[in-house]
Every structure is written in C-alpha cells, then in structure tokens.
Design an enzyme around this catalytic site. Structure first.
Site, mmCIF file in Angstrom:
data_model
loop_
_atom_site.group_PDB
_atom_site.id
_atom_site.type_symbol
_atom_site.label_atom_id
_atom_site.label_comp_id
_atom_site.label_asym_id
_atom_site.label_seq_id
_atom_site.Cartn_x
_atom_site.Cartn_y
_atom_site.Cartn_z
ATOM 1 N N ALA A 162 5.076 17.057 -21.884
ATOM 2 C CA ALA A 162 6.357 17.658 -22.091
ATOM 3 C C ALA A 162 6.364 19.081 -22.332
ATOM 4 O O ALA A 162 7.046 19.540 -23.415
ATOM 5 C CB ALA A 162 7.461 16.957 -22.504
ATOM 6 N N HIS A 204 43.350 12.735 -35.337
ATOM 7 C CA HIS A 204 42.687 11.957 -36.364
ATOM 8 C C HIS A 204 42.708 10.428 -35.844
ATOM 9 O O HIS A 204 43.739 10.019 -35.434
ATOM 10 C CB HIS A 204 43.530 12.349 -37.548
ATOM 11 C CG HIS A 204 42.870 11.181 -38.760
ATOM 12 N ND1 HIS A 204 41.722 11.749 -39.270
ATOM 13 C CD2 HIS A 204 43.141 10.229 -39.274
ATOM 14 C CE1 HIS A 204 41.433 10.856 -40.296
ATOM 15 N NE2 HIS A 204 42.378 9.764 -40.049
ATOM 16 N N GLY A 246 21.535 16.493 -5.153
ATOM 17 C CA GLY A 246 21.734 16.144 -6.524
ATOM 18 C C GLY A 246 20.607 16.794 -7.437
ATOM 19 O O GLY A 246 20.724 17.116 -8.628
ATOM 20 N N GLY A 247 19.399 16.973 -6.748
ATOM 21 C CA GLY A 247 18.362 17.772 -7.415
ATOM 22 C C GLY A 247 17.625 16.958 -8.622
ATOM 23 O O GLY A 247 17.891 15.715 -8.719
ATOM 24 N N LYS A 297 19.684 10.401 -19.905
ATOM 25 C CA LYS A 297 20.815 9.839 -20.788
ATOM 26 C C LYS A 297 21.133 8.312 -20.385
ATOM 27 O O LYS A 297 21.685 7.813 -21.334
ATOM 28 C CB LYS A 297 22.137 10.611 -20.325
ATOM 29 C CG LYS A 297 21.919 12.124 -20.326
ATOM 30 C CD LYS A 297 21.346 12.497 -21.628
ATOM 31 C CE LYS A 297 20.710 13.942 -21.433
ATOM 32 N NZ LYS A 297 19.631 14.324 -20.921
ATOM 33 N N GLU A 304 17.521 20.311 1.963
ATOM 34 C CA GLU A 304 17.020 19.598 0.874
ATOM 35 C C GLU A 304 16.044 18.706 1.230
ATOM 36 O O GLU A 304 16.133 18.186 2.211
ATOM 37 C CB GLU A 304 18.213 18.985 0.127
ATOM 38 C CG GLU A 304 17.560 17.856 -0.920
ATOM 39 C CD GLU A 304 16.983 18.566 -1.939
ATOM 40 O OE1 GLU A 304 15.677 18.200 -2.211
ATOM 41 O OE2 GLU A 304 17.181 19.689 -2.469
ATOM 42 N N TYR A 340 12.992 19.612 -26.354
ATOM 43 C CA TYR A 340 14.259 18.533 -26.052
ATOM 44 C C TYR A 340 13.666 17.450 -25.012
ATOM 45 O O TYR A 340 14.058 16.261 -25.273
ATOM 46 C CB TYR A 340 15.327 19.492 -25.524
ATOM 47 C CG TYR A 340 15.414 19.728 -24.392
ATOM 48 C CD1 TYR A 340 16.048 18.810 -23.270
ATOM 49 C CD2 TYR A 340 15.062 21.067 -23.784
ATOM 50 C CE1 TYR A 340 16.188 19.415 -21.929
ATOM 51 C CE2 TYR A 340 15.130 21.461 -22.418
ATOM 52 C CZ TYR A 340 15.565 20.564 -21.739
ATOM 53 O OH TYR A 340 15.493 20.876 -20.208
#
Length: 464
Positions: free
Chosen positions: A270, A443, A40-41, A52, A35, A186
């Site tokens: 993007a 519920h 983790g990339g 997130k 790597e 996205y």
C-alpha cells in the site's frame, strides 16, 4: 468500423468521468462515455465503498467479540462470533452492484451514450474502442480525460500470488491469518485496522518515522495508540526488502539496520497510487505533462485545445470528490459557462479508528498569526454515548488573528467524518468564529464540538 461523432467524449467512468458525462448530458451536450470495466470507477468498485463496507463489518464483529469476553453496556454473548469472508463479500458486492446500477441509470437518464471497452487515441480528439464484438471509432469536439489512478507496484514486491494491492485485499476469499502491510498511509491503515478487528494478525511496515506521515502528530497520536493497544505491530523507519526464499515471510530492514522476517500469508503493498497514463494513447495527444501527471490550468484545460483532464490523472489530492467537482465544472465550461476551479478547501478523511478529518490549512501552513481553539471529545456527551470519549479525540479550529476568519479545521474521533461537510462549508463560505459561535447546534451531537472549539478560540468555551 462503426463511427460515432460526439460533442463530448469522456474517457473513464469513475467519480470524475461519470459526473462530467451526466452534467454534459443535463446541459444538452451530445456525450459519449468510454469505460473499460464498470461505471463507478475504482472508488465505487474497488476502493472507497468496499473498504468502508469492510470497516463497518469489522467494527460490528469487534464489538461482538468483546461482548463475548466480558459484558459491554449490559450486552454479553455466550460465545465468540464467527466471520465468513465470502458472506461478507456477497454483502459488499450487493452494495457495489446497487450503486453501479444507479450510476448507469443516471447516465441513461442524462442521455449519455456509454461505450464499453478500452480507448486508444490516434490523435487528440479521435480514438478507437475495442468493445469486444466490434471496433468503434469515436470523433469528438471536446475530450475529457478521467482515467484515474492505479496502485503503485514496488520493484521488490511485484503484485501476484501472496503480494496484493488494495483491490485484492477487498476481494479475498478467506481471512488471512497473518498480514503484513507495507505503507502506513490511509489505505494501508484503513484496511489493516479492519483486518485486525476481523481476526487477522496485522503488522505494518513504514519507511517514515510515524504512521500517516501527511498528517500532524496530534491528529495521528490517537490512531497510533489504538494500533498499539490492539496489538498491531508497527515497524517504523523500516524498509521492505522482499519475500523470503520460501515466500512465507517478508524480509525487512529495521531502522537499526537489522534484517527481520515477518511471517505473512498475505503482503499488502500500500505504497500509494499513480496516475493511469499508459496504454490509451496519451503520447499521441501532444499534451504537456507535469511530472507523471497531466498538466492543467485553473479550468482543467490541458495544453491541447479542447482536451480537458480531471481527477487523479492531474495530481494531488487524489480524491474522488475533487474529481467530481472538476468534472461538473468542465462540463459547464464546455457549455459556455465561465468557471474556474478554485475551492477554498478540499476535505481529506481517513477512516481509521478513530477517524481523522482535515480541511483547509494545517497549523504548519497557517503560520504564527492564527488563533487555535481545541475542544477535547472527552467533554462531549455524544462521544461518551458512542463509547469514544477516551480515545484522545478532539476538534481543532484555526482562525486568523486579525479578522477571526476560519482557515482550517482538523478533528480526530469516532464518526468524526460526518462533520467534514460542516467544516468545509464554514471555510468555503468565509465564516468567522462568531458565525460558528452564533449558530445553535443540536444536542447531543458531535457537531457541538465544532461550536465549542470556536468558542474556545473566542475565549469563552462553555464545556472546556
């Protein structure tokens, strides 16, 4: 030059590569992972996890801002909150560091030898790694290529200065006042939504006639409504031409053919991602390609014996969980287990506001011989308690008319991503509508919407 002989050589420490290496180690295979950056990339270090974290912080900040303007659910703030980009970056980096350390520990526990540096192949199973201090030659019986993908750079918007990719957007030193996002997929919408909530003035430019062109219009409608209601400027059917002469604006051509300048402190390009196939000697490996991607079969085997490829470098869908599943499978094949990669469904999640989940067949793919059951979240008690019942969200179940087997599930709504596992498991296990209808769901939870959509397909929904 130091030489390493290994059973398995994994190139790339992302969610495909590190999972493959760990599983190889668990199976007793002598494994070396190379790597060039941190294990983790892109997903862990520069993509999924940081984005997130930004989305979560933006939601908190937005709620506090609204409470300072008018009371919300009995909560009011005497003044608007402030946002410190560097403070957020420190918190985000702490999460990344913790996960990166965790991956490193898992690799060590599995007995994987991690070599830091960039690999350069001289033939299909031999590479040289420049690790800084010394060069290392690695010879392997099996090679797993997990080099991932990189952001697409537009010819008229080369990365640099104020033109950034998602990587830079998630590592800004300060919040830009005005942001123009080129691409309404996205990646652009997730980051754009978060920046708008944090206080940036966001505009989105998309060549297609709608946002999220890979999703159907019913799923997209609640997201588009949120963008419009929250003053995100949408320029659909428009083309980005390049920066203005002074670099302070993005020039676009509208669908009517007019040229417009959009003021921008930052332009986020993007336009998607492409496989990372350059710079590590792919041309020396005699591997057959499928367009820009490495061609693989159902076992992730390439055209060269004992060379395997997984994840983004092999094509769509470019998703971390697909790469991980392929990596685990390839490790087991190398250990002489009989495996093929043939999932019934791979979930796709878009963390916009509201969130979107799509698993299995879409309505267009399923055709006419299906039954569609839709349950609106406006009838969900849990959605109401999340203040998310009026977003236009729903859960949709597609099943075959002849045997009522579920072939697809789509949903849009607040926190709906948490149902992706249930949707996927139902399809993977070959569930029929009666299986879902006969399951007792807790519920109040959003999962009840899945239950009700199945009941709707059977003709006896209780709450809709």
């Amino acid at each position: 030059m130091k030489t390493i002989e290994t059973k398995v050589l994994v190139i790339g420490g992302g969610p495909g590569g590190y999972v493959a290496a760990i599983r190889c180690g668990q199976l007793g295979l002598k494994t070396t992972l190379v790597e060039g950056e941190r294990v983790g990339g892109a997903c862990l270090i520069r993509g999924c996890i940081p984005s997130k974290a930004m989305i979560h912080t933006a939601a908190l900040f937005d709620a506090m801002s609204r409470s300072s303007e008018a009371p919300m659910h009995g909560i009011s703030l005497p003044e608007p909150p402030s946002f410190d980009m560097q403070g957020w970056t420190g918190w985000k980096d702490g999460i990344v560091d913790r996960l990166n350390g965790g991956v490193g520990s898992l690799l060590k526990r599995a007995g994987v030898n991690v070599v830091s540096g960039w690999a350069k192949f001289s033939d299909a199973r031999t590479c040289k790694v420049d690790s800084g201090d010394e060069a290392v030659e690695i010879r392997a019986e099996h090679v797993i290529l997990a080099t991932g993908s990189i952001p697409v750079e537009l010819s008229n918007l080369p990365f640099g200065a104020n033109i950034i990719s998602s990587t830079e957007a998630l590592s800004l030193n300060e919040l830009p006042e005005r942001v123009v996002i080129v691409g309404a997929g996205y990646i652009g919408l997730e980051i754009g939504t978060a920046l708008q909530k944090l206080g940036s003035d966001v505009s989105i430019v998309e060549m297609q006639d709608d946002i999220l062109p890979s999703y159907d219009k019913d799923l997209v409608a609640p997201v588009r409504k949120w963008l419009e209601d929250n003053d995100v400027a949408l320029h659909l059917g428009a083309k980005a031409l390049g920066l203005s002469e002074n670099g302070a604006s993005l020039r676009i051509e509208t669908r009517e053919g007019d040229e417009v300048k959009l003021p921008a402190d930052k332009v986020l390009a993007a336009a998607g991602r492409k496989p990372a196939t350059d710079g590590w000697g792919l041309e020396e490996m005699a591997i057959e390609m499928d367009g820009p991607f490495i061609k693989i079969d159902s076992r992730c085997a390439t055209s060269t014996r004992n060379v395997w490829a997984i994840g983004d470098v092999t094509g769509e869908p470019m998703l971390a969980h697909r790469a991980s599943a392929q990596g685990e499978m390839v490790a087991e094949i190398i250990a002489s287990e009989k495996r093929v990669f043939n999932p019934m469904a791979i979930p796709a999640v878009c963390f916009t506001d509201p969130e979107i989940v799509s698993v299995g067949m879409t309505p267009d793919e399923a055709g006419d011989e299906i039954v569609t059951g839709i349950f609106p979240l406006r009838a969900s008690g849990r959605a109401m308690t999340l203040d998310a019942a009026d977003s236009g969200g729903f859960v949709r179940v597609l099943s075959r008319k002849d045997d009522r087997r579920i072939v697809g599930v789509q949903a849009v709504g607040a926190e709906i991503s948490e149902l992706a596992a249930a949707f996927t498991q139902a399809i993977e296990m070959g569930s029929v509508l009666e299986d879902i209808a006969g399951t007792i769901y807790a519920h109040p939870t959003l999962g009840e919407a899945f239950h009700e959509a199945a009941l709707k397909s059977l003709g006896h929904a209780i709450h809709a």
